[in-house]
Design a protein around this motif. Sequence first.
Motif, mmCIF file in Angstrom:
data_model
loop_
_atom_site.group_PDB
_atom_site.id
_atom_site.type_symbol
_atom_site.label_atom_id
_atom_site.label_comp_id
_atom_site.label_asym_id
_atom_site.label_seq_id
_atom_site.Cartn_x
_atom_site.Cartn_y
_atom_site.Cartn_z
ATOM 1 N N ASP A 229 0.961 -1.723 0.115
ATOM 2 C CA ASP A 229 0.703 0.054 -0.055
ATOM 3 C C ASP A 229 1.121 1.129 -0.499
ATOM 4 N N GLN A 230 0.820 1.934 -1.261
ATOM 5 C CA GLN A 230 1.634 3.389 -1.588
ATOM 6 C C GLN A 230 1.484 3.883 -0.497
ATOM 7 N N LYS A 231 0.653 4.544 0.346
ATOM 8 C CA LYS A 231 -0.248 5.362 1.147
ATOM 9 C C LYS A 231 0.964 5.433 2.411
ATOM 10 N N SER A 232 0.301 3.635 3.405
ATOM 11 C CA SER A 232 1.102 3.559 4.406
ATOM 12 C C SER A 232 2.297 2.701 4.771
ATOM 13 N N ASN A 233 2.842 2.389 3.361
ATOM 14 C CA ASN A 233 4.260 1.683 2.793
ATOM 15 C C ASN A 233 3.879 -0.180 3.836
ATOM 16 N N LYS A 234 1.932 -0.057 3.795
ATOM 17 C CA LYS A 234 2.239 -1.555 4.425
ATOM 18 C C LYS A 234 1.948 -2.552 3.622
ATOM 19 N N GLU A 236 -0.035 -5.260 1.404
ATOM 20 C CA GLU A 236 -1.175 -5.794 1.616
ATOM 21 C C GLU A 236 -1.783 -7.512 1.270
#
Length: 261
Positions: A229-234, A236
């Motif tokens: 996930d680009q935003k959270s860098n988590k 998926e």
Amino acid sequence: ELLSSNFSDAGQIARAIYDVEEATSTAFDIILEHKMIKRETRASLIKFLQLLAAHHPSRRCRKGTADFLVSFDDLYPTDFWSTKQEDDKSSLRNLKFCGKDVPRGYWMFCRGSKNDTRGFSCGLWVLLHSLSVRIEDGESQFTFNAICDFVHNFFICEECRQHFYKMCSSVSSPFNTARDFALWLWSSHNKVNERLKKEEASLGTADPNFPKTIWPPKQLCGSCYLGLDQKSNKIEWNQDEVFKFLTDYYGKTLASLDKNR
Ligand code: FAD
């Protein structure tokens, strides 16, 4: 294949059957030695024993824990704590929770490269995951409670029980499926891994051969990864694939060496 030193090989987990036996027996030896069975912890131990007697991946531990359950009321009657206790409970010292060969005094899958790493706590995680994939949907909330209370009351590592209890307390609705519970335990374990990764780096306490990582790594389960996930860098995750992987790894493969014993 089983003796290969390549730890990304899923076959390695088959050897962990020895470690779940070792961890089970060690856990109860600690509980008895430290007299941790109290009026207020008695019920939670019975719950955990019920879970082990029905679903421990090792037949010998199912038998040993069931035998202990059968004798439990005689060994620890509810008035045990209000009467004068014998100093010498010699009958307890001879209890074998996973057959006469256990504890063996060494670890297989959970062997660390230093004496004070891995071992018991690794074996306990493997045991908990293996329980999570062996239960039925109708047992998922019971299993959650049994495991949370067991860790809270009987795990010798104070920091671990506090942290784990916090994660247990943050669950807001009851589990309806075994899948949801297995995924919760997996994700909670990853939270611990994430925290310890940072902690071990700053304290220099890591086992050099077993650095903490988010699990399973891609080499073990490529299909578990959807992307980042680009935003959270988590990461998926594909949770269906993760659950399938957990079921295979901690279910079938882990118990594969148990069959002929
Ligand atoms: P472990 O983390 O013990 O994992 C054992 C094996 O499980 C790994 O080798 C891998 O094959 C597999 N695995 C790894 N991650 C996952 C996952 N997400 N899902 C399924 N399988 C996985 N130590 C602390 O210092 N602080 C704590 O707060 C703490 N809390 C703990 C809480 C519990 C309930 C338990 C059982 C242990 C806790 N520990 C804690 C100990 C710590 O988590 C490790 O067990 C220990 O550092 C040994 O690490 P390990 O490398 O053997 O791998």
